[in-house]
Scaffold this motif. Structure first.
Motif, PDB file in Angstrom:
ATOM      1  N   TYR A   1     -18.635  62.731  81.538  1.00  0.00           N
ATOM      2  CA  TYR A   1     -19.731  63.168  80.664  1.00  0.00           C
ATOM      3  C   TYR A   1     -20.077  62.095  79.637  1.00  0.00           C
ATOM      4  O   TYR A   1     -21.251  61.797  79.410  1.00  0.00           O
TER       5      TYR A   1
ATOM      6  N   CYS B   1     -17.202  73.673  77.803  1.00  0.00           N
ATOM      7  CA  CYS B   1     -18.643  73.622  77.527  1.00  0.00           C
ATOM      8  C   CYS B   1     -18.889  73.046  76.135  1.00  0.00           C
ATOM      9  O   CYS B   1     -18.018  73.076  75.258  1.00  0.00           O
TER      10      CYS B   1
ATOM     11  N   SER C   1     -13.623  65.132  83.882  1.00  0.00           N
ATOM     12  CA  SER C   1     -15.029  65.506  83.687  1.00  0.00           C
ATOM     13  C   SER C   1     -15.529  65.131  82.295  1.00  0.00           C
ATOM     14  O   SER C   1     -16.720  64.884  82.104  1.00  0.00           O
ATOM     15  N   TRP C   2     -14.626  65.084  81.304  1.00  0.00           N
ATOM     16  CA  TRP C   2     -15.022  64.640  79.959  1.00  0.00           C
ATOM     17  C   TRP C   2     -15.339  63.146  79.970  1.00  0.00           C
ATOM     18  O   TRP C   2     -16.339  62.709  79.391  1.00  0.00           O
TER      19      TRP C   2
ATOM     20  N   GLU D   1     -21.887  70.839  66.490  1.00  0.00           N
ATOM     21  CA  GLU D   1     -21.615  70.900  67.917  1.00  0.00           C
ATOM     22  C   GLU D   1     -20.116  71.076  68.119  1.00  0.00           C
ATOM     23  O   GLU D   1     -19.307  70.362  67.515  1.00  0.00           O
TER      24      GLU D   1
ATOM     25  N   ARG E   1     -25.302  73.427  75.368  1.00  0.00           N
ATOM     26  CA  ARG E   1     -25.818  72.076  75.608  1.00  0.00           C
ATOM     27  C   ARG E   1     -25.339  71.479  76.940  1.00  0.00           C
ATOM     28  O   ARG E   1     -26.034  70.705  77.569  1.00  0.00           O
ATOM     29  N   HIS E   2     -24.124  71.824  77.329  1.00  0.00           N
ATOM     30  CA  HIS E   2     -23.577  71.275  78.574  1.00  0.00           C
ATOM     31  C   HIS E   2     -22.430  72.167  79.030  1.00  0.00           C
ATOM     32  O   HIS E   2     -21.688  72.688  78.205  1.00  0.00           O
ATOM     33  N   ARG E   3     -22.279  72.321  80.356  1.00  0.00           N
ATOM     34  CA  ARG E   3     -21.203  73.166  80.866  1.00  0.00           C
ATOM     35  C   ARG E   3     -20.566  72.525  82.086  1.00  0.00           C
ATOM     36  O   ARG E   3     -21.253  72.035  82.985  1.00  0.00           O
ATOM     37  N   GLU E   4     -19.238  72.517  82.082  1.00  0.00           N
ATOM     38  CA  GLU E   4     -18.442  72.141  83.250  1.00  0.00           C
ATOM     39  C   GLU E   4     -17.618  73.361  83.664  1.00  0.00           C
ATOM     40  O   GLU E   4     -17.696  74.413  83.032  1.00  0.00           O
TER      41      GLU E   4
END
Length: 287
Positions: free
Chosen positions: A51, A177, A47-48, A189, A170-173
């Motif tokens: 992204y 996150c 998933s990284w 960040e 900012r983003h979540r899996e």
């Protein structure tokens, strides 16, 4: 003898493993293995890679039908990329800490990649400390370092300020996150996974990067997770990141390219990041 017996066990382990490129439908299996693995982190997750949207495929190592290891393989011009932006390491990950199985797993992956690509570079996670299979295959090792810790234990020279820190998702899996920490002119960040919070990026010129990271570390600690400063591979960045009190931890880049080329490629990236690091050192020390 014990040496002969050990060699036979290793050959037996190798013969039971099958290395193959995963189909997209199996990426979820690798994602879950990465979370369960002692070597796993956000940076080793499929998933990284999705992204950041860099070219890649995923490898799986099977024992029968069971996925026992694998990793993301980043691509660049037909070879395994030397460097993925904003990503200190990629993989390999295994299902356990078994020395024999992981040695066989690494040898299988090395043979697969060397047969498929004209140039191969893998930057392994800090938890993957056995690089023998790669060096036996003729690859070169280049050592790198990061700072990892569990409890906040800062050096005295780290100056923190009484300021309000804002937290913005900012983003979540499913398993990690991306979070921004902000105050005044500063933004940091971080990435948070099931193990640690990672110092990922900071804006240029901010006066309170240390305060932002302090908030991130303390929040992570409240949830039972540690922290990783994500590299300290040049003097300026090393001095700033050391002030947060983590343990100096090595990790390895394994490559077929010339050692000089790998060092120079890494040094060019380090020089670009050192400009902002010098400012961070001065501000964190109260200069």
């Amino acid at each position: 003898s014990s040496t002969v017996a050990s060699s036979k066990r290793f050959r037996d382990a190798m013969s039971q493993l099958d290395v193959q490129q995963l189909e997209g439908a199996d990426y979820g299996r690798l994602e879950r293995l990465n979370v369960e693995s002692p070597h796993g982190s956000v940076f080793s997750a499929p998933s990284w890679a999705a992204y950041l949207a860099f070219p890649h495929y995923c490898l799986g190592v099977f024992k029968g039908r069971e996925l026992v290891g694998g990793g993301v393989v980043p691509l660049s011009d037909g070879h395994v990329s030397r460097y993925v932006p904003f990503t200190p390491w990629i993989g390999l990950v295994g299902r356990s800490e078994s020395e024999g199985e992981n040695l066989a797993l690494a040898q299988g992956v090395a043979e697969y990649l060397l047969a498929r690509h004209r140039e191969v570079t893998l930057t392994l996670p800090p938890e993957w400390t056995d690089i023998r299979a790669f060096t036996w295959a003729g690859m070169r090792a280049h050592i790198r370092y990061t700072y990892q810790g569990q409890e906040p234990s800062y050096e005295k020279r780290l100056v923190l300020h009484d300021c309000v820190i804002r937290r913005e998702g900012r983003h979540r899996e499913d398993f990690w996150c991306l979070v921004a920490w902000q105050t005044g002119d500063s933004e940091v960040e971080t990435l948070q996974d099931w193990k640690r919070v990672y110092y990922w990026k900071a804006n240029k010129g901010g006066q309170h990067h240390a305060d932002c990271m302090n908030a991130a570390i303390k929040t992570s600690n409240q949830h039972g997770a540690g922290f990783d400063m994500v590299g300290c591979n040049s003097p300026q960045r090393g001095l700033f990141k050391r002030s947060f009190g983590g343990r100096l931890t090595p990790y390895y880049a394994i490559s077929t390219c010339d050692a000089k080329d790998l060092r120079e490629d890494h040094a060019r990236r380090s020089d670009l990041q050192d400009v902002s690091a010098r400012a961070d050192i001065a501000r964190a020390s109260g200069v």
